[in-house]
Design a protein around this motif. Structure first.
Motif, PDB file in Angstrom:
ATOM      1  N   ALA A 158       0.811  -1.220   0.000  1.00 29.99           N
ATOM      2  CA  ALA A 158       0.000   0.000   0.000  1.00 29.99           C
ATOM      3  C   ALA A 158       0.845   1.272   0.000  1.00 29.99           C
ATOM      4  CB  ALA A 158      -0.929  -0.007   1.213  1.00 29.99           C
ATOM      5  N   ASP A 159       2.076   1.201   0.510  1.00 33.13           N
ATOM      6  CA  ASP A 159       2.924   2.408   0.514  1.00 33.13           C
ATOM      7  C   ASP A 159       3.638   2.613  -0.825  1.00 33.13           C
ATOM      8  OD1 ASP A 159       4.950   0.505   0.486  1.00 33.13           O
ATOM      9  OD2 ASP A 159       6.011   1.322   2.234  1.00 33.13           O
ATOM     10  N   GLY A 160       3.360   1.779  -1.804  1.00 35.79           N
ATOM     11  CA  GLY A 160       3.964   1.916  -3.133  1.00 35.79           C
ATOM     12  C   GLY A 160       5.182   1.056  -3.346  1.00 35.79           C
ATOM     13  N   SER A 161       5.667   0.403  -2.281  1.00 34.10           N
ATOM     14  CA  SER A 161       6.881  -0.417  -2.436  1.00 34.10           C
ATOM     15  C   SER A 161       6.548  -1.743  -3.125  1.00 34.10           C
ATOM     16  CB  SER A 161       7.544  -0.671  -1.068  1.00 34.10           C
ATOM     17  OG  SER A 161       6.647  -1.347  -0.205  1.00 34.10           O
ATOM     18  N   VAL A 162       7.577  -2.299  -3.748  1.00 33.48           N
ATOM     19  CA  VAL A 162       7.440  -3.579  -4.455  1.00 33.48           C
ATOM     20  C   VAL A 162       7.721  -4.707  -3.468  1.00 33.48           C
ATOM     21  CG1 VAL A 162       8.508  -5.008  -6.244  1.00 33.48           C
ATOM     22  CG2 VAL A 162       8.128  -2.567  -6.666  1.00 33.48           C
ATOM     23  N   ALA A 163       6.906  -5.757  -3.482  1.00 36.39           N
ATOM     24  CA  ALA A 163       7.213  -6.937  -2.650  1.00 36.39           C
ATOM     25  C   ALA A 163       7.386  -8.153  -3.549  1.00 36.39           C
ATOM     26  CB  ALA A 163       6.118  -7.182  -1.625  1.00 36.39           C
ATOM     27  N   GLN A 164       8.171  -9.090  -3.048  1.00 38.21           N
ATOM     28  CA  GLN A 164       8.508 -10.277  -3.846  1.00 38.21           C
ATOM     29  C   GLN A 164       7.316 -11.213  -3.996  1.00 38.21           C
ATOM     30  OE1 GLN A 164      10.064  -9.282  -1.009  1.00 38.21           O
ATOM     31  NE2 GLN A 164      12.283  -9.582  -1.133  1.00 38.21           N
ATOM     32  N   MET A 165       6.488 -11.273  -2.940  1.00 39.23           N
ATOM     33  CA  MET A 165       5.498 -12.357  -2.921  1.00 39.23           C
ATOM     34  C   MET A 165       4.353 -11.988  -1.989  1.00 39.23           C
ATOM     35  SD  MET A 165       4.444 -15.186  -3.873  1.00 39.23           S
ATOM     36  CE  MET A 165       3.300 -16.417  -3.300  1.00 39.23           C
ATOM     37  N   CYS A 166       3.191 -12.509  -2.263  1.00 41.15           N
ATOM     38  CA  CYS A 166       2.035 -12.340  -1.379  1.00 41.15           C
ATOM     39  C   CYS A 166       1.213 -13.624  -1.438  1.00 41.15           C
ATOM     40  CB  CYS A 166       1.198 -11.143  -1.822  1.00 41.15           C
ATOM     41  SG  CYS A 166      -0.260 -10.900  -0.791  1.00 41.15           S
ATOM     42  N   GLY A 167       1.140 -14.323  -0.329  1.00 43.38           N
ATOM     43  CA  GLY A 167       0.475 -15.628  -0.309  1.00 43.38           C
ATOM     44  C   GLY A 167      -1.030 -15.524  -0.458  1.00 43.38           C
ATOM     45  N   ASN A 168      -1.648 -14.549   0.232  1.00 50.94           N
ATOM     46  CA  ASN A 168      -3.084 -14.348   0.038  1.00 50.94           C
ATOM     47  C   ASN A 168      -3.337 -13.767  -1.347  1.00 50.94           C
ATOM     48  OD1 ASN A 168      -3.946 -15.243   2.602  1.00 50.94           O
ATOM     49  ND2 ASN A 168      -3.407 -13.273   3.517  1.00 50.94           N
ATOM     50  N   GLY A 169      -2.448 -12.868  -1.761  1.00 51.00           N
ATOM     51  CA  GLY A 169      -2.620 -12.211  -3.050  1.00 51.00           C
ATOM     52  C   GLY A 169      -2.610 -13.178  -4.218  1.00 51.00           C
ATOM     53  N   VAL A 170      -1.788 -14.207  -4.160  1.00 51.60           N
ATOM     54  CA  VAL A 170      -1.677 -15.102  -5.317  1.00 51.60           C
ATOM     55  C   VAL A 170      -2.977 -15.896  -5.510  1.00 51.60           C
ATOM     56  CG1 VAL A 170      -0.533 -17.074  -4.198  1.00 51.60           C
ATOM     57  CG2 VAL A 170      -0.049 -16.568  -6.576  1.00 51.60           C
ATOM     58  N   ARG A 171      -3.668 -16.210  -4.395  1.00 57.54           N
ATOM     59  CA  ARG A 171      -4.967 -16.897  -4.538  1.00 57.54           C
ATOM     60  C   ARG A 171      -5.989 -15.958  -5.184  1.00 57.54           C
ATOM     61  NH1 ARG A 171      -4.248 -17.665   0.913  1.00 57.54           N
ATOM     62  NH2 ARG A 171      -6.253 -16.681   1.324  1.00 57.54           N
ATOM     63  N   VAL A 172      -5.993 -14.707  -4.716  1.00 55.21           N
ATOM     64  CA  VAL A 172      -6.956 -13.735  -5.255  1.00 55.21           C
ATOM     65  C   VAL A 172      -6.619 -13.426  -6.719  1.00 55.21           C
ATOM     66  CG1 VAL A 172      -7.897 -11.414  -4.937  1.00 55.21           C
ATOM     67  CG2 VAL A 172      -7.323 -12.803  -2.943  1.00 55.21           C
ATOM     68  N   PHE A 173      -5.333 -13.392  -7.014  1.00 55.78           N
ATOM     69  CA  PHE A 173      -4.862 -13.175  -8.397  1.00 55.78           C
ATOM     70  C   PHE A 173      -5.420 -14.270  -9.318  1.00 55.78           C
ATOM     71  CE2 PHE A 173      -1.628 -13.985 -11.672  1.00 55.78           C
ATOM     72  CZ  PHE A 173      -1.293 -12.713 -12.125  1.00 55.78           C
ATOM     73  N   VAL A 174      -5.350 -15.520  -8.855  1.00 55.65           N
ATOM     74  CA  VAL A 174      -5.827 -16.633  -9.694  1.00 55.65           C
ATOM     75  C   VAL A 174      -7.351 -16.578  -9.824  1.00 55.65           C
ATOM     76  CG1 VAL A 174      -5.995 -19.153  -9.839  1.00 55.65           C
ATOM     77  CG2 VAL A 174      -3.805 -18.071  -9.328  1.00 55.65           C
ATOM     78  N   ARG A 175      -8.040 -16.234  -8.745  1.00 55.04           N
ATOM     79  CA  ARG A 175      -9.504 -16.054  -8.848  1.00 55.04           C
ATOM     80  C   ARG A 175      -9.812 -15.000  -9.921  1.00 55.04           C
ATOM     81  NH1 ARG A 175     -13.056 -19.178  -7.017  1.00 55.04           N
ATOM     82  NH2 ARG A 175     -12.971 -18.870  -4.775  1.00 55.04           N
ATOM     83  N   PHE A 176      -9.039 -13.915  -9.927  1.00 53.33           N
ATOM     84  CA  PHE A 176      -9.235 -12.823 -10.898  1.00 53.33           C
ATOM     85  C   PHE A 176      -8.959 -13.331 -12.321  1.00 53.33           C
ATOM     86  CE2 PHE A 176      -7.565  -8.410 -12.324  1.00 53.33           C
ATOM     87  CZ  PHE A 176      -8.838  -7.959 -12.626  1.00 53.33           C
ATOM     88  N   LEU A 177      -7.861 -14.062 -12.500  1.00 51.12           N
ATOM     89  CA  LEU A 177      -7.550 -14.632 -13.825  1.00 51.12           C
ATOM     90  C   LEU A 177      -8.701 -15.504 -14.323  1.00 51.12           C
ATOM     91  CD1 LEU A 177      -3.839 -15.916 -13.715  1.00 51.12           C
ATOM     92  CD2 LEU A 177      -4.706 -13.883 -14.879  1.00 51.12           C
ATOM     93  N   GLU A 178      -9.249 -16.311 -13.407  1.00 50.17           N
ATOM     94  CA  GLU A 178     -10.361 -17.184 -13.815  1.00 50.17           C
ATOM     95  C   GLU A 178     -11.574 -16.341 -14.202  1.00 50.17           C
ATOM     96  OE1 GLU A 178     -10.245 -21.464 -12.789  1.00 50.17           O
ATOM     97  OE2 GLU A 178     -10.577 -20.638 -10.790  1.00 50.17           O
ATOM     98  N   GLN A 179     -11.840 -15.302 -13.423  1.00 47.98           N
ATOM     99  CA  GLN A 179     -13.002 -14.465 -13.746  1.00 47.98           C
ATOM    100  C   GLN A 179     -12.814 -13.734 -15.077  1.00 47.98           C
ATOM    101  OE1 GLN A 179     -14.434 -10.780 -11.560  1.00 47.98           O
ATOM    102  NE2 GLN A 179     -15.759 -12.386 -10.748  1.00 47.98           N
ATOM    103  N   LEU A 180     -11.583 -13.345 -15.367  1.00 47.43           N
ATOM    104  CA  LEU A 180     -11.288 -12.658 -16.629  1.00 47.43           C
ATOM    105  C   LEU A 180     -11.301 -13.628 -17.817  1.00 47.43           C
ATOM    106  CD1 LEU A 180      -8.288 -10.379 -15.522  1.00 47.43           C
ATOM    107  CD2 LEU A 180     -10.613  -9.622 -16.059  1.00 47.43           C
TER     108      LEU A 180
END
Ligand SMILES: N[C@@H](CCC[C@H](N)C(=O)O)C(=O)O
Length: 308
Positions: free
Chosen positions: A82-104
């Protein structure tokens, strides 16, 4: 790169670790830190613990390593705090990312299919499970090595609301974590995480700090399951209601403290829900939990940036 007048956004979360998702399948979006901060702002923006961009691995310099590791990793999770910095990985985020890919319509994990996702921490493989998605989070390690494993700690942490400095164990999940064991749920509830915990020695790239209370083991029809409750202060964000890589780090630290014979599966309760962490062979770890998409909309970019 295109600066758009409007930006289509989706809001999603995994155990209330919440994200603003952007579909940049053509790789044209100029996602600078200011735009990330504005989108993540809970008053003047959409609001989220992070911003996640769907982009092709082929369209990002960091994507080359992902494609080299697994040519099937067509899509890359470009994760920003949220502060604009880049992070290497997000465990919750990757699940939500895949849900988004499926919806798209950009992926389909039906029929037990596994999907390879590029991240800055390496390629992650995701499958559907009844509670949402399971992610092979890759190889973890203790930066402090055998000395840290033997001592049970390699750092000290002080946190507002908690007396004294507490020993802590660093865990590398592709991103950095520092795990502190507390004696009771009362101690956990009393923490003030509105300020960042002080970690000594200071990690050069910062760290996510997990405060955990081990709650013992339960015998289930599937075997013995360890149980942990956790709060987290995330690098680049502040206190969040969940952290997937943090839940893995918490389970791995508690299992390390318990020694040989510790359960392989852990239920990790966070303020936003529960995730399951399973230790796999070869020092790999799996994270399973829900992923929800709750809203879609359009952001007026000029108005958003005026609010900063
Ligand atoms: N919430 C995430 C971790 C996000 C990145 C973290 N704040 C960092 O800077 O490393 C998760 O679910 O793992």
């Amino acid at each position: 790169m295109t600066v758009r007048a409007t930006l289509a956004v989706t809001k999603g979360h995994g155990t209330q670790n919440d994200f603003v998702l952007l579909d940049d399948r053509d790789g044209v979006l100029d996602l600078d830190p200011g735009l990330v901060r504005a989108l993540a702002d809970r008053r003047a923006g959409v609001g989220g613990d992070g911003v996640i961009r769907v982009v092709r691995s082929a369209d990002l310099p960091e994507g080359a390593a992902a494609l080299e590791a697994d040519p099937a990793a067509e899509w890359f999770m470009d994760y920003r705090n949220a502060d604009g910095s880049v992070a290497q990985m997000c465990g919750n985020g990757v699940r939500v990312f895949v849900r988004f890919l499926e919806q798209l319509g950009l992926a389909d994990l039906g029929g037990g299919a596994s999907l390879a996702i590029g991240t800055r921490a390496g390629v992650r493989h995701v499958t559907r499970v009844p509670e949402g998605y399971a992610v092979d989070m890759g190889v973890w390690h203790l930066p402090g090595g055998e000395a840290a494993r033997a001592a049970g700690h390699d750092a000290f942490v002080s946190v507002a609301g908690l007396a004294g400095e507490r020993p802590a164990l660093s865990v590398d999940m592709g991103n950095p974590h520092t795990v502190v064991a507390l004696a009771s749920l009362d101690e956990l509830d009393a923490l003030d995480l509105t300020r960042a915990p002080l970690v000594m020695p200071t990690p050069p790239e910062g760290t996510n700090v997990e405060l955990v209370v081990p709650l013992g083991e339960e015998t289930t029809p599937d075997g013995v399951v360890g149980h942990v409750r956790m709060r987290v202060h995330e690098r680049g964000v502040g206190e969040t209601r969940s952290c997937g890589t943090g839940a893995c780090a918490a389970a791995l630290a508690v299992a390390t403290w318990a020694g040989p014979g510790a359960p392989r599966t852990w239920r990790v309760d966070v303020p936003g829900g529960t995730v399951t962490v399973t230790m796999l062979d070869g020092d790999r770890v799996e994270l399973a939990g829900p992923a929800e998409l709750v809203a879609h909309g359009e952001v007026d970019v000029a108005a958003l940036l005026r609010g900063l």
